[in-house]
Design a protein around this motif. Structure first.
Motif, PDB file in Angstrom:
ATOM      1  N   LEU A   1       0.946  -0.965   0.412  1.00  0.00           N
ATOM      2  CA  LEU A   1      -0.234   0.410   0.040  1.00  0.00           C
ATOM      3  C   LEU A   1       1.236   1.160   0.374  1.00  0.00           C
ATOM      4  CD1 LEU A   1      -2.210  -1.270   2.867  1.00  0.00           C
ATOM      5  CD2 LEU A   1      -3.290  -1.080   0.557  1.00  0.00           C
TER       6      LEU A   1
ATOM      7  N   GLU B   1      -2.953   6.167  -0.382  1.00  0.00           N
ATOM      8  CA  GLU B   1      -3.960   5.523  -1.613  1.00  0.00           C
ATOM      9  C   GLU B   1      -4.716   4.365  -1.108  1.00  0.00           C
ATOM     10  OE1 GLU B   1      -1.521   4.782  -5.139  1.00  0.00           O
ATOM     11  OE2 GLU B   1      -1.321   7.753  -4.749  1.00  0.00           O
ATOM     12  N   ALA B   2      -6.190   4.518  -1.747  1.00  0.00           N
ATOM     13  CA  ALA B   2      -6.625   3.477  -1.311  1.00  0.00           C
ATOM     14  C   ALA B   2      -6.271   2.406  -2.168  1.00  0.00           C
ATOM     15  CB  ALA B   2      -8.215   3.662  -0.639  1.00  0.00           C
ATOM     16  N   LYS B   3      -6.670   0.904  -1.783  1.00  0.00           N
ATOM     17  CA  LYS B   3      -6.615  -0.648  -2.284  1.00  0.00           C
ATOM     18  C   LYS B   3      -7.228  -1.384  -2.248  1.00  0.00           C
ATOM     19  CE  LYS B   3      -2.762  -3.055  -4.595  1.00  0.00           C
ATOM     20  NZ  LYS B   3      -1.755  -2.816  -4.576  1.00  0.00           N
ATOM     21  N   LYS B   4      -8.565  -1.666  -3.259  1.00  0.00           N
ATOM     22  CA  LYS B   4      -9.107  -3.106  -3.452  1.00  0.00           C
ATOM     23  C   LYS B   4      -8.922  -3.377  -3.086  1.00  0.00           C
ATOM     24  CE  LYS B   4     -13.408  -3.890  -5.230  1.00  0.00           C
ATOM     25  NZ  LYS B   4     -14.024  -3.681  -6.124  1.00  0.00           N
TER      26      LYS B   4
ATOM     27  N   LEU C   1     -11.793  -2.367   1.171  1.00  0.00           N
ATOM     28  CA  LEU C   1     -11.194  -0.929   0.793  1.00  0.00           C
ATOM     29  C   LEU C   1     -10.302  -0.716   1.448  1.00  0.00           C
ATOM     30  CD1 LEU C   1     -10.903   0.526  -2.181  1.00  0.00           C
ATOM     31  CD2 LEU C   1     -12.177   2.362  -0.501  1.00  0.00           C
ATOM     32  N   ILE C   2      -9.024  -0.709   1.765  1.00  0.00           N
ATOM     33  CA  ILE C   2      -8.089  -0.916   2.860  1.00  0.00           C
ATOM     34  C   ILE C   2      -6.584   0.782   1.794  1.00  0.00           C
ATOM     35  CG2 ILE C   2      -6.023  -1.948   3.983  1.00  0.00           C
ATOM     36  CD1 ILE C   2      -7.160  -4.589   2.149  1.00  0.00           C
ATOM     37  N   LYS C   3      -6.974   1.299   3.176  1.00  0.00           N
ATOM     38  CA  LYS C   3      -6.193   2.252   2.999  1.00  0.00           C
ATOM     39  C   LYS C   3      -4.913   2.649   4.277  1.00  0.00           C
ATOM     40  CE  LYS C   3      -6.792   7.589   2.261  1.00  0.00           C
ATOM     41  NZ  LYS C   3      -7.301   8.034   1.925  1.00  0.00           N
TER      42      LYS C   3
ATOM     43  N   GLN D   1      -7.012   2.542   7.113  1.00  0.00           N
ATOM     44  CA  GLN D   1      -8.306   2.005   7.208  1.00  0.00           C
ATOM     45  C   GLN D   1      -8.847   1.224   6.622  1.00  0.00           C
ATOM     46  OE1 GLN D   1      -8.612   6.481   6.008  1.00  0.00           O
ATOM     47  NE2 GLN D   1      -8.986   6.747   8.103  1.00  0.00           N
TER      48      GLN D   1
ATOM     49  N   SER E   1     -12.143  -0.825   4.710  1.00  0.00           N
ATOM     50  CA  SER E   1     -13.857   0.000   4.721  1.00  0.00           C
ATOM     51  C   SER E   1     -14.454  -1.746   4.163  1.00  0.00           C
ATOM     52  CB  SER E   1     -14.501   0.512   4.257  1.00  0.00           C
ATOM     53  OG  SER E   1     -14.090   1.962   4.685  1.00  0.00           O
TER      54      SER E   1
ATOM     55  N   ASN F   1     -10.220   0.934  11.875  1.00  0.00           N
ATOM     56  CA  ASN F   1      -9.578   2.332  11.350  1.00  0.00           C
ATOM     57  C   ASN F   1      -9.261   2.480  12.568  1.00  0.00           C
ATOM     58  OD1 ASN F   1      -9.247   5.081  11.018  1.00  0.00           O
ATOM     59  ND2 ASN F   1     -11.170   5.859  11.398  1.00  0.00           N
TER      60      ASN F   1
END
Length: 132
Positions: free
Chosen positions: A56, A60-63, A68-70, A90, A92, A106
């Motif tokens: 990561l 930036e968020a990565k799916k 969805l991981i940031k 974080q 989701s 989170n």
């Protein structure tokens, strides 16, 4: 009367010069190296028993499948004898349609003690591997 030269003052100025211009920048440089730009995490799929290493970039968020991981920030410890890696992450769950529940996780993760702030999900398990 015999006069002595005051050479101690010159040595003090020289020692202060060495301290200010050689040692202090070294500590400032080493502190900057503690914060990383990338965070590596491992994700375990509890159903298939397969795990994957995910890189990561901080900010930036990565799916990954339904997640969805940031990673916001990661940091290596200052001590080499007992290394500690921390990261603010974080996560989701994209299958959750309820807008009241924003994040599944989170908070800060610790590499040496993942049970301090555990990631609780029925399908996936995440743990911190490295920061660079």
């Amino acid at each position: 009367m015999h006069l002595k030269k005051n050479t101690g003052l010159g040595k003090t100025k020289f020692n202060l010069f060495i301290f200010l211009f050689l040692i202090i920048p070294f500590f400032a440089y080493s502190e900057q190296n503690q914060v990383g730009s990338y965070t590596n995490i491992k994700i375990l799929d509890k159903i298939s028993s397969k795990n994957i290493l995910v890189k990561l970039k901080n900010g930036e968020a990565k799916k990954y499948k339904d997640l969805l991981i940031k990673s916001m920030k990661c940091k290596n410890s200052e001590f080499d004898d007992n290394p500690e890696i921390t990261a603010y992450i974080q996560v989701s769950d994209l299958t959750n349609k309820d807008k009241d529940d924003v994040f599944v996780f989170n908070g800060w993760m610790f590499s040496s003690s993942p049970s301090i702030t555990p990631f609780d999900h029925p399908v996936y398990d995440i743990w911190l591997v490295s920061c660079y």
